[in-house]
Design an enzyme around this catalytic site. Structure first.
Site, short mmCIF file in Angstrom:
data_model
loop_
_atom_site.label_atom_id
_atom_site.label_comp_id
_atom_site.label_asym_id
_atom_site.label_seq_id
_atom_site.Cartn_x
_atom_site.Cartn_y
_atom_site.Cartn_z
N LYS A 83 28.86 49.90 45.24
CA LYS A 83 29.89 50.78 44.67
C LYS A 83 29.26 51.61 43.56
CE LYS A 83 34.76 50.02 43.49
NZ LYS A 83 35.66 49.01 42.92
C1 E4P Z 1 39.12 49.78 43.23
O1 E4P Z 1 38.08 49.63 43.81
C2 E4P Z 1 39.33 49.47 41.83
O2 E4P Z 1 38.66 48.25 41.58
C3 E4P Z 1 40.77 49.24 41.48
O3 E4P Z 1 41.62 49.54 42.55
C4 E4P Z 1 41.19 49.82 40.17
O4 E4P Z 1 42.55 49.51 39.95
P1 E4P Z 1 43.24 49.66 38.52
O5 E4P Z 1 43.43 51.11 38.24
O6 E4P Z 1 44.54 48.94 38.67
O7 E4P Z 1 42.31 49.01 37.53
#
Ligand code: E4P
Length: 217
Positions: A83
């Site tokens: 990622k």
């Molecule tokens: C996705 O890969 C992220 O880890 C996640 O969906 C972020 O979510 P949040 O905005 O609730 O922290």
């Protein structure tokens, strides 16, 4: 539509995985922090539990350092999706990883143009953050819809991974628009089964059944 679980909590992943509801997992530095676990150790356990892609995020901000971190994360297991953030350095790392055959999830996407760049850099997944756009009075679902149209216009194979999902309605709307994947916290996935009329109907059936005095087994 594929369901990824957005957590680094092993027990929560295992519970949903046993129900066949887990097609993959996403983590990020905040979720690793919340788990209190070592990133390599916990990611290894998640990868052993789940067959699908498990996103593990780099924390470097320069491309070369991102590539070094990403290759180390990719050594954890075959099903790692590296990622990277949607920056020029992240896009450069994305291209390098995809050319080496690694899955890449480009995260922190907040515009259709960013999603276009990620697809051109060979991303396996683009992660538009719905909830965080809603938080600042913008329309997260409109972004999902725009990306769907752009990717379909040019037949990009990058999968739209609707992220930052906070409500069950985000899941419904993502499915209606045609997002390929949603990633949601375990609590949101569990709530998908809830309906007050289901509870009420079941209560009535059980009350009537008790009156029959019968048993099935
Ligand atoms: C996705 O890969 C992220 O880890 C996640 O969906 C972020 O979510 P949040 O905005 O609730 O922290």
């Amino acid at each position: 539509m594929k369901f990824f679980v957005d957590t680094a909590e092993i027990d929560a992943i295992a519970e949903l995985n046993d129900l066949g509801m887990v097609d993959g997992v996403t983590t990020n530095p905040s979720l690793i922090m919340k788990s209190g676990r070592d990133i390599i150790e916990v990611t290894k356990e998640i990868c052993a539990l789940v067959d699908g892609p498990v996103s593990a995020e780099v924390v470097a901000t320069e491309a070369d350092a991102m590539i070094e971190e990403g290759l180390k994360l990719a050594e954890i297991a075959e099903n790692i999706a590296i990622k990277v953030p949607l920056t020029w350095a992240g896009l450069k790392a994305c291209k390098a990883f995809s050319e080496r055959g690694h899955m890449v999830n480009v995260t922190l996407c907040f515009s259709a143009n960013q999603a276009l760049l990620a697809a051109k850099a060979g991303a396996s997944f683009i992660s538009p953050f719905i909830g965080r756009l809603d938080d600042v009075n913008l329309d997260g679902m409109e972004l999902i819809s725009d990306i769907r149209q752009i990717y379909d216009n040019y037949d990009f194979q990058t999968e739209i991974l609707a992220a930052s999902i906070r409500t069950v309605n985000h899941v419904t709307e993502s499915a209606l628009i045609g997002a390929d994947v949603i990633t949601a916290p375990p609590g949101v996935i569990k709530k998908l089964a809830d309906h007050p009329l289901t509870d009420k109907g079941l209560e009535a059936f059980l009350a009537d059944w008790a009156k029959t005095g019968q048993k099935i087994v």
